[in-house]
Design an enzyme around this catalytic site. Structure first.
Site, PDB file in Angstrom:
ATOM      1  N   ASN A   9       0.876  -1.177   0.000  1.00 53.37           N
ATOM      2  CA  ASN A   9       0.000   0.000   0.000  1.00 53.37           C
ATOM      3  C   ASN A   9       0.913   1.226   0.000  1.00 53.37           C
ATOM      4  O   ASN A   9       1.455   1.589   1.043  1.00 53.37           O
ATOM      5  CB  ASN A   9      -0.885  -0.033   1.257  1.00 53.37           C
ATOM      6  CG  ASN A   9      -1.713   1.229   1.403  1.00 53.37           C
ATOM      7  OD1 ASN A   9      -1.836   2.010   0.466  1.00 53.37           O
ATOM      8  ND2 ASN A   9      -2.283   1.429   2.590  1.00 53.37           N
ATOM      9  N   TRP A  10       1.060   1.811  -1.162  1.00 53.95           N
ATOM     10  CA  TRP A  10       2.035   2.903  -1.285  1.00 53.95           C
ATOM     11  C   TRP A  10       1.536   4.216  -0.705  1.00 53.95           C
ATOM     12  O   TRP A  10       2.290   5.170  -0.588  1.00 53.95           O
ATOM     13  CB  TRP A  10       2.400   3.109  -2.762  1.00 53.95           C
ATOM     14  CG  TRP A  10       3.234   2.006  -3.332  1.00 53.95           C
ATOM     15  CD1 TRP A  10       3.669   0.874  -2.685  1.00 53.95           C
ATOM     16  CD2 TRP A  10       3.749   1.920  -4.670  1.00 53.95           C
ATOM     17  NE1 TRP A  10       4.420   0.096  -3.536  1.00 53.95           N
ATOM     18  CE2 TRP A  10       4.484   0.712  -4.752  1.00 53.95           C
ATOM     19  CE3 TRP A  10       3.669   2.738  -5.783  1.00 53.95           C
ATOM     20  CZ2 TRP A  10       5.128   0.315  -5.934  1.00 53.95           C
ATOM     21  CZ3 TRP A  10       4.298   2.344  -6.949  1.00 53.95           C
ATOM     22  CH2 TRP A  10       5.030   1.149  -7.020  1.00 53.95           C
ATOM     23  N   LYS A  11       0.261   4.306  -0.411  1.00 60.03           N
ATOM     24  CA  LYS A  11      -0.324   5.549   0.107  1.00 60.03           C
ATOM     25  C   LYS A  11       0.041   6.706  -0.840  1.00 60.03           C
ATOM     26  O   LYS A  11       0.127   6.481  -2.046  1.00 60.03           O
ATOM     27  CB  LYS A  11       0.129   5.783   1.552  1.00 60.03           C
ATOM     28  CG  LYS A  11      -0.081   4.522   2.418  1.00 60.03           C
ATOM     29  CD  LYS A  11       0.130   4.746   3.876  1.00 60.03           C
ATOM     30  CE  LYS A  11      -0.087   3.422   4.625  1.00 60.03           C
ATOM     31  NZ  LYS A  11       0.015   3.566   6.064  1.00 60.03           N
ATOM     32  N   HIS A  97      -9.445   1.744   4.687  1.00 60.89           N
ATOM     33  CA  HIS A  97      -8.175   1.876   5.405  1.00 60.89           C
ATOM     34  C   HIS A  97      -8.366   2.839   6.581  1.00 60.89           C
ATOM     35  O   HIS A  97      -9.137   3.807   6.483  1.00 60.89           O
ATOM     36  CB  HIS A  97      -7.098   2.402   4.448  1.00 60.89           C
ATOM     37  CG  HIS A  97      -5.728   2.328   5.062  1.00 60.89           C
ATOM     38  ND1 HIS A  97      -5.273   3.278   5.935  1.00 60.89           N
ATOM     39  CD2 HIS A  97      -4.762   1.396   4.966  1.00 60.89           C
ATOM     40  CE1 HIS A  97      -4.048   2.940   6.344  1.00 60.89           C
ATOM     41  NE2 HIS A  97      -3.723   1.797   5.759  1.00 60.89           N
ATOM     42  N   GLU A  99      -6.666   5.181   7.611  1.00 62.00           N
ATOM     43  CA  GLU A  99      -6.411   6.593   7.294  1.00 62.00           C
ATOM     44  C   GLU A  99      -7.627   7.233   6.611  1.00 62.00           C
ATOM     45  O   GLU A  99      -7.884   8.423   6.781  1.00 62.00           O
ATOM     46  CB  GLU A  99      -5.137   6.718   6.430  1.00 62.00           C
ATOM     47  CG  GLU A  99      -3.894   6.455   7.286  1.00 62.00           C
ATOM     48  CD  GLU A  99      -2.715   5.860   6.542  1.00 62.00           C
ATOM     49  OE1 GLU A  99      -2.682   5.895   5.307  1.00 62.00           O
ATOM     50  OE2 GLU A  99      -1.809   5.334   7.231  1.00 62.00           O
ATOM     51  N   GLU A 169      -5.742  -4.543  10.412  1.00 63.39           N
ATOM     52  CA  GLU A 169      -4.676  -3.573  10.653  1.00 63.39           C
ATOM     53  C   GLU A 169      -4.951  -2.838  11.966  1.00 63.39           C
ATOM     54  O   GLU A 169      -5.717  -1.855  11.973  1.00 63.39           O
ATOM     55  CB  GLU A 169      -4.614  -2.556   9.514  1.00 63.39           C
ATOM     56  CG  GLU A 169      -4.316  -3.164   8.168  1.00 63.39           C
ATOM     57  CD  GLU A 169      -3.665  -2.144   7.237  1.00 63.39           C
ATOM     58  OE1 GLU A 169      -2.569  -2.426   6.757  1.00 63.39           O
ATOM     59  OE2 GLU A 169      -4.246  -1.079   7.024  1.00 63.39           O
ATOM     60  N   GLY A 175       2.461   2.327  10.793  1.00 58.43           N
ATOM     61  CA  GLY A 175       3.472   3.376  10.660  1.00 58.43           C
ATOM     62  C   GLY A 175       4.162   3.733  11.960  1.00 58.43           C
ATOM     63  O   GLY A 175       4.866   4.735  12.042  1.00 58.43           O
ATOM     64  N   SER A 215       3.230  -2.078  10.368  1.00 54.29           N
ATOM     65  CA  SER A 215       4.682  -2.203  10.576  1.00 54.29           C
ATOM     66  C   SER A 215       5.239  -3.573  10.191  1.00 54.29           C
ATOM     67  O   SER A 215       6.165  -4.061  10.830  1.00 54.29           O
ATOM     68  CB  SER A 215       5.047  -1.833  12.016  1.00 54.29           C
ATOM     69  OG  SER A 215       4.682  -0.487  12.286  1.00 54.29           O
ATOM     70  N   GLY A 236       2.797  -0.964   4.277  1.00 60.68           N
ATOM     71  CA  GLY A 236       2.976   0.424   3.870  1.00 60.68           C
ATOM     72  C   GLY A 236       4.456   0.730   3.674  1.00 60.68           C
ATOM     73  O   GLY A 236       5.044   0.423   2.632  1.00 60.68           O
ATOM     74  N   GLY A 237       5.075   1.305   4.701  1.00 60.95           N
ATOM     75  CA  GLY A 237       6.458   1.788   4.610  1.00 60.95           C
ATOM     76  C   GLY A 237       7.435   0.807   3.971  1.00 60.95           C
ATOM     77  O   GLY A 237       8.201   1.172   3.072  1.00 60.95           O
TER      78      GLY A 237
HETATM   79  P1  PGA Z   1       2.829   0.370   7.639  1.00 63.03           P
HETATM   80  O1  PGA Z   1       1.387   0.664   6.979  1.00 63.03           O
HETATM   81  O2  PGA Z   1       3.303  -0.944   7.066  1.00 63.03           O
HETATM   82  O3  PGA Z   1       3.681   1.527   7.210  1.00 63.03           O
HETATM   83  O4  PGA Z   1       2.623   0.295   9.109  1.00 63.03           O
HETATM   84  C1  PGA Z   1       0.461  -0.374   6.770  1.00 63.03           C
HETATM   85  C2  PGA Z   1      -0.819   0.176   6.195  1.00 63.03           C
HETATM   86  O5  PGA Z   1      -1.232   1.264   6.591  1.00 63.03           O
HETATM   87  O6  PGA Z   1      -1.461  -0.459   5.330  1.00 63.03           O
END
Ligand code: PGA
Length: 262
Positions: A9-11, A97, A99, A169, A175, A215, A236-237
């Site tokens: 998930n590149w956001k 998600h 966010e 999640e 994050g 994470s 994500g990251g």
């Molecule tokens: P993260 O993000 O791996 O950076 O914690 C995961 C996500 O929000 O899908």
């Protein structure tokens, strides 16, 4: 039966050139490695989906949207409809998600409307659920996650072969560098699987991949994937660097082949 999905998930990261470079590298990797039971998936920004699809065309990888409109078409400035995504050749789309829930006030009812749009366009939804830190500390994890499942899937039928993907999640792990332990994650994944079983029956529940997100990185993925109900990661990251992403694909291949060390 069900695939292990390594989903990036590149956001709101990566521009056109960076997207292209990543996809070219991923294509080279996939030319050398092939394991049917592991599906690599990336979710770039909307403007770059076409280019990602072109570069990965014919390769065993999926491209996903990060969100979709809850409407089919019309006067919704800035929105992107499921049918529009489908017309590009997309197969999957993330919805709900944390966010989106947090910064855009998305409710389970809205996420359910998005799920229905994706289903009617033939796209596979990746439905995100998860509790906040306060909810976990209050012992409300199960209640919160099941309320989200109930709200998002209310009166939604799933047919064999056109299932959804669920991503658990925990908001406190996204994050933050804090991963749920493999046991904590498995406990919630087990609860979600049981809910799916009761709701949709053994066949469909057994085919739905439940991804863990929060994470995830190359160093903690193997242990998570070895849990019976953890079928991949929504990352994500650590999905932004091609080296880390390929390392996580390698790990998934090892786990499905039964030769992972952790
Ligand atoms: P993260 O993000 O791996 O950076 O914690 C995961 C996500 O929000 O899908």
């Amino acid at each position: 039966m069900r695939k292990t999905i390594i989903a990036g998930n590149w956001k709101m990261n990566k521009d056109a050139r960076e997207t292209e470079e990543f996809c070219v590298e991923l294509g080279l990797y996939l030319g050398r490695h092939n394991e049917d039971r592991v599906l690599p998936l990336i979710a770039p920004g909307f403007p770059f989906l076409t280019r990602a699809l072109e570069i990965l065309s014919g390769l065993p990888a999926a491209v996903a949207g990060q969100d979709v409109s809850s409407h089919a078409a019309g006067a919704y400035t800035g929105e992107v409809a499921a049918g529009q995504l489908r017309s590009l050749g997309l197969t999957h789309c993330i919805i709900g998600h944390s966010e989106r829930r947090q910064y855009h006030g998305e409710s389970d009812a809205e996420i359910r409307a998005k799920l229905l749009q994706l289903k009617s366009s033939g796209l596979i939804p990746i439905v995100c659920v998860g509790e906040s830190l306060a909810q976990r500390e209050n012992g409300e994890t199960e209640q919160v996650v099941l309320a989200q499942m109930n709200g998002c899937f209310e009166q939604v039928d799933l047919e064999t072969g056109r299932e959804a993907v669920v991503a658990y999640e925990p908001v406190w792990a996204i994050g933050t560098g804090k991963t749920a332990t493999a046991e904590q994650a498995q406990e919630v994944h087990g609860i979600i699987r049981t809910w799916l079983l009761q709701r949709y029956g053994a066949d469909i529940a057994g085919r739905i991949s439940i991804l863990y997100g929060g994470s995830v990185k190359p160093g903690n993925l193997a242990e998570l994937l070895q849990q019976p109900d953890i079928d991949g990661g929504l990352i994500g990251g650590a999905s932004l660097q091609i080296g880390d992403f390929c390392a996580m694909l390698d790990t998934a291949v090892k786990v499905v082949r039964g030769d992972a060390e952790c």
